[in-house]
Design an enzyme around this catalytic site. Sequence first.
Site, PDB file in Angstrom:
ATOM      1  CE  LYS A  20      -2.906   0.661   3.652  1.00 12.31           C
ATOM      2  NZ  LYS A  20      -2.903   2.011   4.233  1.00 12.31           N
ATOM      3  CB  SER A  21       3.842   2.259   1.991  1.00  9.68           C
ATOM      4  OG  SER A  21       3.341   2.262   3.278  1.00  9.68           O
ATOM      5  NE  ARG A  25       6.452   6.422   0.798  1.00  9.97           N
ATOM      6  CZ  ARG A  25       5.613   6.215   1.827  1.00  9.97           C
ATOM      7  NH1 ARG A  25       4.483   5.564   1.635  1.00  9.97           N
ATOM      8  NH2 ARG A  25       5.920   6.664   3.037  1.00  9.97           N
ATOM      9  N   GLY A  92      -4.794   7.683   5.254  1.00  9.82           N
ATOM     10  CA  GLY A  92      -3.923   8.603   5.995  1.00  9.82           C
ATOM     11  C   GLY A  92      -2.667   8.962   5.213  1.00  9.82           C
ATOM     12  CB  SER A 165       5.630  10.198  11.242  1.00 12.11           C
ATOM     13  OG  SER A 165       4.725  10.213  10.146  1.00 12.11           O
ATOM     14  CD  GLN A 167       0.949   8.320   7.228  1.00  9.30           C
ATOM     15  OE1 GLN A 167       0.489   9.128   8.026  1.00  9.30           O
ATOM     16  NE2 GLN A 167       0.273   7.260   6.835  1.00  9.30           N
ATOM     17  CG  ASP A 321       1.066   0.117   9.713  1.00  6.26           C
ATOM     18  OD1 ASP A 321       0.691   0.954  10.554  1.00  6.26           O
ATOM     19  OD2 ASP A 321       1.376   0.431   8.549  1.00  6.26           O
ATOM     20  NE  ARG A 352      -4.449   0.208  13.337  1.00  3.58           N
ATOM     21  CZ  ARG A 352      -3.828   0.401  12.183  1.00  3.58           C
ATOM     22  NH1 ARG A 352      -2.489   0.488  12.161  1.00  3.58           N
ATOM     23  NH2 ARG A 352      -4.502   0.494  11.061  1.00  3.58           N
ATOM     24  NE  ARG A 394      -2.021  -1.679   8.723  1.00  8.26           N
ATOM     25  CZ  ARG A 394      -1.729  -2.068   7.480  1.00  8.26           C
ATOM     26  NH1 ARG A 394      -1.814  -3.327   7.135  1.00  8.26           N
ATOM     27  NH2 ARG A 394      -1.332  -1.186   6.578  1.00  8.26           N
TER      28      ARG A 394
HETATM   29  C1  S3P Z   1       2.937   4.845   6.314  1.00  6.89           C
HETATM   30  C2  S3P Z   1       3.605   5.150   7.455  1.00  6.89           C
HETATM   31  C3  S3P Z   1       3.114   4.785   8.792  1.00  6.89           C
HETATM   32  C4  S3P Z   1       2.112   3.647   8.724  1.00  6.89           C
HETATM   33  C5  S3P Z   1       1.077   3.867   7.671  1.00  6.89           C
HETATM   34  C6  S3P Z   1       1.709   4.029   6.300  1.00  6.89           C
HETATM   35  C7  S3P Z   1       3.483   5.334   5.034  1.00  6.89           C
HETATM   36  O1  S3P Z   1       2.504   5.919   9.360  1.00  6.89           O
HETATM   37  O2  S3P Z   1       1.467   3.483   9.976  1.00  6.89           O
HETATM   38  O3  S3P Z   1       0.193   2.767   7.629  1.00  6.89           O
HETATM   39  O4  S3P Z   1       3.057   4.855   3.971  1.00  6.89           O
HETATM   40  O5  S3P Z   1       4.351   6.207   5.081  1.00  6.89           O
HETATM   41  P1  S3P Z   1       3.412   7.025  10.139  1.00  6.89           P
HETATM   42  O6  S3P Z   1       4.535   7.340   9.273  1.00  6.89           O
HETATM   43  O7  S3P Z   1       2.563   8.214  10.318  1.00  6.89           O
HETATM   44  O8  S3P Z   1       3.758   6.345  11.428  1.00  6.89           O
END
Ligand code: S3P
Length: 436
Positions: A20-21, A25, A92, A165, A167, A321, A352, A394
């Site tokens: 997914k990540s 991207r 997110g 993080s 993200q 995760d 969670r 999850r």
């Molecule tokens: C992710 C980073 C994580 C993860 C999320 C996906 C990403 O979040 O929990 O499911 O794709 O960069 P954080 O970076 O906010 O911890």
Amino acid sequence: MARFEPARRLRGEVTAPPDKSISHRAALLGAMSAKPVRISNYLRAADTTSTLAALRAVGALVETRDDEVVVRGVGLREAREPGAPIDVGNAGTLMRLLPGWLAAQELRTFTLDGDDSIRRRPVDRIAQPLARMGAVIEATDGRFPPLHVRGRRLQAIDYELPVASAQVKSCVLLAGLLADGTTTVIEPAPSRDHTERMLAGAGVQVRREGPRVSVTSTDELDAQSLTVPGDLSSAAFMIAAGVLVAKSRLLVRAVGVNWTRTGFLRVLERMGAIVLGELEPLPAPGDLTIAVSEPICDLDVRAGPLQGTTIEPDEVPLAIDELPLLALLGCFAEGETIVRGAQELRVKESDRIAGVVDGLRGLGADIEATDDGFAVTGSGGLRGGTIDSRGDHRMAMLGAIAGLASREGVEVVGMQAAAVSYPGFVEDLGRLISPA
Ligand code: S3P
């Protein structure tokens, strides 16, 4: 509601769904590129479908074919102002990464909004660095979506992340591509580095020096076509099932094993689980190279006894995760399993820490919440019962695996939430359940 009965054993092969990540991207970098990008094995699930719709809304042409997604981007500085809010759904990662690019679209305004869960998840963590770079950002109470972004010419900053993080790191690095000067993010602990790898592959000068990651202003991205590896975070549910259900043996195919994602497998090894595969090695201390590719391997999983362990704060971002699954594994392990430094779990798709503790306790676990994690005392198994996913993919999948490993079975309320990241989850699990 779905019911998962105790399984006698699991056997066979499963291919993890696409990461997914990396899918988010790859599509985003495609939209930021001037030349077309072909993405094979793009995740077809709710979150990553939201990303494609969002990129169309800002002007990218996105073609979804049977075997690939082709993104024809608008280039770095030409995102179009959409006529309506961008709907990120439950995603997110989209909510945190996309504004990094949009913040530099001079004189254009964007609104990002999503479902009820997204509206409870903080965006001040990206609003603050983007505002320091010069963008004009507004959010509800300064903290929650909808998020309004007014693009400006950005200035590079050095930004020390208050929490590890990926993200937030990625958001600031994407903004840094369009900012005057060199933008540096300082991480308290390493987090997943897919953005850095992909940017390096797109010809961007990305530098790492210890905890500092820097990018310099760029005119053009040359994003590469790529094949998305299997998602370790989705595979982790199958791996946990294979470890927990007696006499199981599974092969999980083509999983991405970038070391910044494999914390779960290292913890499992410490707990005594047998999961064999060639993982990307941990970098030597002082190694500053940024890989451009994503390693993959097959994982051979066997059921076996487990020992409790402590997951320390530095390990948390590398298994973020998968921490709920480690709580489940802890129920079956000998001794205590403790997770520390994981307060971030409170701001995921659901809280969670509360969800895992209430949910597993309802199935018979001996588990306590702490401010920054949880402590589980293994009692050799789980009775079973009912668990509420609270709309969190999850948590839904956690409940299903708990059911297979339990004595009496588990009902999962809100199983459909799994579709956010793993639409074929229940079917894949069904194929592994061996009748004999
Ligand atoms: C992710 C980073 C994580 C993860 C999320 C996906 C990403 O979040 O929990 O499911 O794709 O960069 P954080 O970076 O906010 O911890």
